[in-house]
Design a protein around this motif. Structure first.
Motif, PDB file in Angstrom:
ATOM      1  N   SER A  50       0.380  -0.928  -0.596  1.00 32.79           N
ATOM      2  CA  SER A  50       0.383   0.219   0.178  1.00 32.79           C
ATOM      3  C   SER A  50       1.091   1.087  -0.052  1.00 32.79           C
ATOM      4  CB  SER A  50      -0.723  -0.184   1.166  1.00 32.79           C
ATOM      5  OG  SER A  50      -0.104   0.074   2.413  1.00 32.79           O
ATOM      6  N   PRO A  51       0.141   2.351  -0.508  1.00 37.63           N
ATOM      7  CA  PRO A  51       0.746   3.571  -0.585  1.00 37.63           C
ATOM      8  C   PRO A  51       1.736   4.091   0.260  1.00 37.63           C
ATOM      9  CG  PRO A  51      -0.956   3.938  -1.154  1.00 37.63           C
ATOM     10  CD  PRO A  51      -0.899   2.507  -1.119  1.00 37.63           C
ATOM     11  N   ASP A  52       1.087   3.576   2.227  1.00 35.60           N
ATOM     12  CA  ASP A  52       1.157   4.295   3.312  1.00 35.60           C
ATOM     13  C   ASP A  52       0.695   3.597   3.841  1.00 35.60           C
ATOM     14  OD1 ASP A  52      -1.445   5.438   2.907  1.00 35.60           O
ATOM     15  OD2 ASP A  52      -1.205   7.320   1.938  1.00 35.60           O
ATOM     16  N   ASP A  53       0.745   3.737   5.783  1.00 37.86           N
ATOM     17  CA  ASP A  53       0.005   2.755   6.218  1.00 37.86           C
ATOM     18  C   ASP A  53      -1.571   3.340   6.738  1.00 37.86           C
ATOM     19  OD1 ASP A  53       2.477   1.468   6.475  1.00 37.86           O
ATOM     20  OD2 ASP A  53       2.778   2.943   8.220  1.00 37.86           O
ATOM     21  N   GLN A  54      -2.392   4.612   6.695  1.00 36.73           N
ATOM     22  CA  GLN A  54      -3.604   4.532   5.902  1.00 36.73           C
ATOM     23  C   GLN A  54      -4.700   4.239   4.981  1.00 36.73           C
ATOM     24  OE1 GLN A  54      -0.965   7.058   6.905  1.00 36.73           O
ATOM     25  NE2 GLN A  54      -1.191   6.732   8.968  1.00 36.73           N
ATOM     26  N   SER A  55      -3.567   3.462   3.742  1.00 40.67           N
ATOM     27  CA  SER A  55      -4.455   3.324   2.459  1.00 40.67           C
ATOM     28  C   SER A  55      -4.750   2.322   2.486  1.00 40.67           C
ATOM     29  CB  SER A  55      -3.230   3.505   1.645  1.00 40.67           C
ATOM     30  OG  SER A  55      -4.229   3.243   0.389  1.00 40.67           O
ATOM     31  N   TYR A  56      -6.471   2.372   2.516  1.00 38.03           N
ATOM     32  CA  TYR A  56      -7.310   0.643   2.093  1.00 38.03           C
ATOM     33  C   TYR A  56      -6.904   0.252   1.069  1.00 38.03           C
ATOM     34  CZ  TYR A  56      -8.716   1.864   6.598  1.00 38.03           C
ATOM     35  OH  TYR A  56      -8.912   2.415   7.934  1.00 38.03           O
ATOM     36  N   GLN A  57      -6.117   1.064   0.092  1.00 40.90           N
ATOM     37  CA  GLN A  57      -5.571   0.266  -1.576  1.00 40.90           C
ATOM     38  C   GLN A  57      -4.379  -0.580  -1.389  1.00 40.90           C
ATOM     39  OE1 GLN A  57      -6.168   3.658  -4.156  1.00 40.90           O
ATOM     40  NE2 GLN A  57      -8.319   4.096  -3.417  1.00 40.90           N
ATOM     41  N   HIS A  58      -4.676  -1.274  -2.088  1.00 43.79           N
ATOM     42  CA  HIS A  58      -3.102  -1.851  -2.050  1.00 43.79           C
ATOM     43  C   HIS A  58      -2.659  -2.202  -3.971  1.00 43.79           C
ATOM     44  CE1 HIS A  58      -4.799  -3.138   1.370  1.00 43.79           C
ATOM     45  NE2 HIS A  58      -3.423  -3.288   2.147  1.00 43.79           N
ATOM     46  N   VAL A  59      -2.195  -2.829  -4.375  1.00 45.06           N
ATOM     47  CA  VAL A  59      -1.297  -2.743  -5.434  1.00 45.06           C
ATOM     48  C   VAL A  59      -0.148  -3.865  -5.334  1.00 45.06           C
ATOM     49  CG1 VAL A  59       0.724  -1.481  -7.171  1.00 45.06           C
ATOM     50  CG2 VAL A  59      -0.697  -0.220  -5.616  1.00 45.06           C
ATOM     51  N   VAL A  60      -0.613  -4.375  -6.068  1.00 43.40           N
ATOM     52  CA  VAL A  60       0.353  -5.994  -6.709  1.00 43.40           C
ATOM     53  C   VAL A  60       1.365  -5.368  -7.620  1.00 43.40           C
ATOM     54  CG1 VAL A  60       0.371  -8.816  -7.381  1.00 43.40           C
ATOM     55  CG2 VAL A  60      -2.115  -7.058  -5.960  1.00 43.40           C
ATOM     56  N   ALA A  61       2.575  -6.229  -7.831  1.00 48.38           N
ATOM     57  CA  ALA A  61       3.843  -5.842  -8.158  1.00 48.38           C
ATOM     58  C   ALA A  61       3.985  -7.272  -8.385  1.00 48.38           C
ATOM     59  CB  ALA A  61       4.386  -4.657  -8.560  1.00 48.38           C
ATOM     60  N   CYS A  62       5.280  -8.003  -9.403  1.00 46.42           N
ATOM     61  CA  CYS A  62       6.304  -8.458  -9.571  1.00 46.42           C
ATOM     62  C   CYS A  62       6.881  -8.689  -9.865  1.00 46.42           C
ATOM     63  CB  CYS A  62       5.240  -9.649 -10.668  1.00 46.42           C
ATOM     64  SG  CYS A  62       6.762 -11.104 -11.206  1.00 46.42           S
ATOM     65  N   LEU A  63       8.724  -8.443  -8.856  1.00 46.38           N
ATOM     66  CA  LEU A  63       9.413  -8.057  -9.093  1.00 46.38           C
ATOM     67  C   LEU A  63      10.226  -9.021  -9.857  1.00 46.38           C
ATOM     68  CD1 LEU A  63      10.625  -7.322  -5.534  1.00 46.38           C
ATOM     69  CD2 LEU A  63       9.829  -6.316  -7.240  1.00 46.38           C
ATOM     70  N   GLY A  64       9.914 -10.248 -10.250  1.00 42.38           N
ATOM     71  CA  GLY A  64      10.681 -10.645 -11.788  1.00 42.38           C
ATOM     72  C   GLY A  64      10.269 -10.296 -12.826  1.00 42.38           C
ATOM     73  N   CYS A  65       8.599 -10.109 -13.583  1.00 39.34           N
ATOM     74  CA  CYS A  65       8.239  -9.694 -14.814  1.00 39.34           C
ATOM     75  C   CYS A  65       7.595  -8.028 -14.497  1.00 39.34           C
ATOM     76  CB  CYS A  65       6.939 -10.083 -15.401  1.00 39.34           C
ATOM     77  SG  CYS A  65       5.841 -10.664 -14.309  1.00 39.34           S
ATOM     78  N   HIS A  66       7.283  -7.406 -15.726  1.00 39.93           N
ATOM     79  CA  HIS A  66       6.867  -5.984 -15.135  1.00 39.93           C
ATOM     80  C   HIS A  66       5.407  -5.990 -14.911  1.00 39.93           C
ATOM     81  CE1 HIS A  66      10.623  -4.351 -16.142  1.00 39.93           C
ATOM     82  NE2 HIS A  66      10.854  -5.209 -16.961  1.00 39.93           N
ATOM     83  N   TYR A  67       4.731  -7.408 -14.300  1.00 35.82           N
ATOM     84  CA  TYR A  67       3.302  -7.292 -13.852  1.00 35.82           C
ATOM     85  C   TYR A  67       2.800  -6.352 -12.677  1.00 35.82           C
ATOM     86  CZ  TYR A  67      -1.370  -9.083 -12.384  1.00 35.82           C
ATOM     87  OH  TYR A  67      -2.423  -8.924 -11.876  1.00 35.82           O
ATOM     88  N   SER A  68       1.819  -5.344 -13.105  1.00 34.80           N
ATOM     89  CA  SER A  68       1.897  -4.538 -12.196  1.00 34.80           C
ATOM     90  C   SER A  68      -0.150  -4.315 -11.925  1.00 34.80           C
ATOM     91  CB  SER A  68       1.930  -3.044 -11.748  1.00 34.80           C
ATOM     92  OG  SER A  68       2.144  -2.218 -10.638  1.00 34.80           O
TER      93      SER A  68
END
Length: 188
Positions: A50-68
């Protein structure tokens, strides 16, 4: 005897974060709170953050391919992933991804991060109207910027001062914050 059973004990010390076994170090990029990690089939890490501790929005990102991914593409309207949805997408991606682990993205210097932010903002221009800039627009690229919300806000203000033909800043009519807008494309 019974008093010793209920005696207060000192709080245990929390252990230091353990290094990731696949990379051998602890990585905490600025502007990102890593919530969950998954391993893909080749050992690359798929992050839920999440972009900060108060955010309820989350992001998925792969450190292998460029999936986000920041939203569910099957939903008509979505303001972002909840933790449960993000975990499901991360697990699904990790189960099918065979990309080898990449190096952890290096934190860019301020000039490079500033230029990346300017490019993103310029790409959001529309022909018909000014478009409001929300901090969640930057969630997708948080691992590229590795900067806090405060830094992004101050850079938007700097951009509004330096390039008023690209970004305008005005006081919000609903609160005491400043709203930022990317200006529409000039008419030909």
């Amino acid at each position: 005897m019974s008093l010793t059973l209920f005696a207060r004990r000192p709080a245990p010390e929390l252990p230091a974060p353990e290094p990731w076994p696949e990379i051998g170090e602890t990585w905490k990029p600025e502007g990102v709170t890593v919530v969950e990690r998954y391993a893909n089939q080749a050992g690359a890490v798929v992050l839920v953050f999440s972009p900060d501790d108060q955010s309820y929005q989350h992001v998925v990102a792969c450190l292998g391919c460029h999936y986000s991914q920041t939203t569910d593409p099957d939903k008509t309207y979505s303001s972002g992933f909840t933790l449960t949805e993000a975990g499901r997408f991360a697990n699904t991606h990790a189960a099918s991804c065979r990309a080898l682990p990449r190096d952890i993205p290096a934190r860019p210097d301020d000039a490079a991060a500033r230029e990346q932010l300017r490019k993103w903002v310029a790409s959001w221009r529309r022909r018909d109207r000014d478009e409001e800039i929300y901090l969640r627009f930057f969630n997708h690229g948080r691992l590229v910027l590795q900067r806090s919300n405060e830094w992004i806000t101050s850079e938007l203000q700097r951009l509004a001062d330096a390039q008023p033909d690209l970004v305008r800043a005005e006081p919000s009519s609903y609160s005491d914050r400043i709203d930022y807008y990317v200006r529409q494309l000039p008419k030909e």
